[in-house]
Design a protein around this motif. Sequence first.
Motif, short mmCIF file in Angstrom:
data_model
loop_
_atom_site.label_atom_id
_atom_site.label_comp_id
_atom_site.label_asym_id
_atom_site.label_seq_id
_atom_site.Cartn_x
_atom_site.Cartn_y
_atom_site.Cartn_z
N GLN A 14 144.88 -7.89 25.45
CA GLN A 14 145.68 -9.11 27.12
C GLN A 14 144.99 -10.43 26.01
OE1 GLN A 14 143.98 -8.62 30.79
NE2 GLN A 14 141.68 -7.63 29.75
N THR A 15 144.21 -10.14 25.45
CA THR A 15 143.21 -11.72 24.68
C THR A 15 144.03 -11.69 23.71
OG1 THR A 15 141.46 -10.95 25.13
CG2 THR A 15 141.09 -12.53 24.13
N ARG A 16 144.65 -10.79 22.79
CA ARG A 16 144.86 -11.31 21.45
C ARG A 16 145.37 -10.35 20.52
NH1 ARG A 16 143.37 -11.87 16.13
NH2 ARG A 16 141.75 -10.31 16.13
N LEU A 17 146.49 -10.30 20.30
CA LEU A 17 147.03 -9.70 19.38
C LEU A 17 146.96 -10.12 17.79
CD1 LEU A 17 151.03 -7.67 20.86
CD2 LEU A 17 149.04 -6.71 19.48
N PRO A 18 146.78 -9.01 16.85
CA PRO A 18 147.54 -10.28 15.68
C PRO A 18 147.99 -10.67 14.67
CG PRO A 18 145.67 -8.22 15.63
CD PRO A 18 146.76 -7.79 16.82
N VAL A 19 148.46 -11.00 14.50
CA VAL A 19 149.87 -11.99 13.98
C VAL A 19 149.72 -12.14 12.62
CG1 VAL A 19 151.23 -14.07 13.24
CG2 VAL A 19 149.69 -13.80 15.46
N ARG A 53 154.20 -7.18 29.67
CA ARG A 53 155.08 -7.76 28.25
C ARG A 53 153.96 -7.84 27.42
NH1 ARG A 53 158.11 -13.47 27.20
NH2 ARG A 53 159.90 -12.41 28.39
N LEU A 54 154.55 -8.00 26.05
CA LEU A 54 153.90 -7.27 25.23
C LEU A 54 154.24 -8.89 23.83
CD1 LEU A 54 151.75 -5.70 23.63
CD2 LEU A 54 153.09 -4.47 22.40
N GLY A 55 153.17 -9.10 23.85
CA GLY A 55 153.85 -10.10 22.77
C GLY A 55 153.41 -11.55 22.71
N ALA A 56 154.54 -12.57 22.78
CA ALA A 56 154.51 -13.56 23.60
C ALA A 56 154.84 -14.43 25.02
CB ALA A 56 155.77 -14.81 22.26
N ILE A 57 153.90 -15.15 24.97
CA ILE A 57 153.84 -15.40 26.36
C ILE A 57 153.83 -17.25 25.94
CG2 ILE A 57 152.26 -15.67 28.85
CD1 ILE A 57 151.42 -12.95 27.56
N PHE A 58 154.64 -17.17 27.09
CA PHE A 58 155.56 -18.86 26.44
C PHE A 58 155.34 -19.93 27.29
CE2 PHE A 58 158.44 -16.02 24.00
CZ PHE A 58 158.18 -16.98 23.12
N ASP A 59 155.18 -20.49 27.36
CA ASP A 59 154.44 -22.63 27.83
C ASP A 59 155.60 -22.42 28.34
OD1 ASP A 59 153.92 -24.66 29.09
OD2 ASP A 59 151.88 -24.66 27.96
#
Lengths: 150, 157
Positions: A14-19, A53-59
């Motif tokens: 929930q904090t960070r998925l590696p890019v 949702r997994l991945g990008a959470i958009f602004d």
Amino acid sequence: MLDELDKRLLNLVQTRLPVAPEPYRELARELGIAEEEVIGRLRQLIEKKVIRRLGAIFDSRKVGYKGTLCAFKVPPERIAEVAAEVNRHPGVTHNYLRDHEYNMWFTVLAGSEAGLNKIVEEIKERTGINEYLLLPAVNIFKIRVNFDLA
Amino acid sequence: MNKLDQALVRELQKGLPLVSRPFLAIAQKLRLSEAEVLAKVQEFIDRGIIRRFGAAVRHQDLGYVANAMVVWQVPDERVREAGRIMASFPEVTHCYERVCAPGWPYNLYTVIHGQTEEQCRETAARLAAAAGLTDYLVLFSTAELKKSSMKYFLEET
């Protein structure tokens, strides 16, 4: 129910998925388990709707969208019917009942100011609700929805 | 945002594929290389277009069942200071300044999550003391009628 490994995995993702080319392998290494186990557990957490949702959470603003918070005064006996009209719009992402005479609080997003006004006007017209507040944000000090599962 | 950026947003908002090389899977759909997708995602993060690259978790399932929106009446010249103070509390997940409306003098909004309503009220009282504010309402949610993730640029598909 979530077991200890699920919680550790959730705290991590929930904090960070590696890019990185193999993000699940990196998480697996950190947790000391196999990559397949990470993928399998994530799939289950998504199926159980623990992960929305997994991945990008958009602004939404930086994507170029406009939004507002709306509060409508809805007669108690009309809540289900008004909620159905409000929720039918894909741009309405959150809708809560709250314990106040302005009882229905929802957010609306659209690709332009004109698009946003059109949705709000349509909701007003189709529900006939004429006591409402439109409360667009002018400053955002914080958006953070991480929770410690320890 | 150009067409390619929008196409990438559309793919990403479906959720990161649960395969060993998820960025490669996206790249193949968009006729890009894996490296190009990774670079673009990193650029979106750096520009703040992607606010967070991680998992959005339903907090009700984690025991955070009470959710209150606290609306505050703050003198204009103190909004920024009060907003920063409130944002520093871990119990506050959202903190926005919003326009006032006729008959509605509240201009600062905080969302508080807690394990009980009582805990939320206590947090609100601590926020009030920390920011030196007295005029506020604690609005508890009694039902969640909708909660979804926005789908952007769907008119293009």
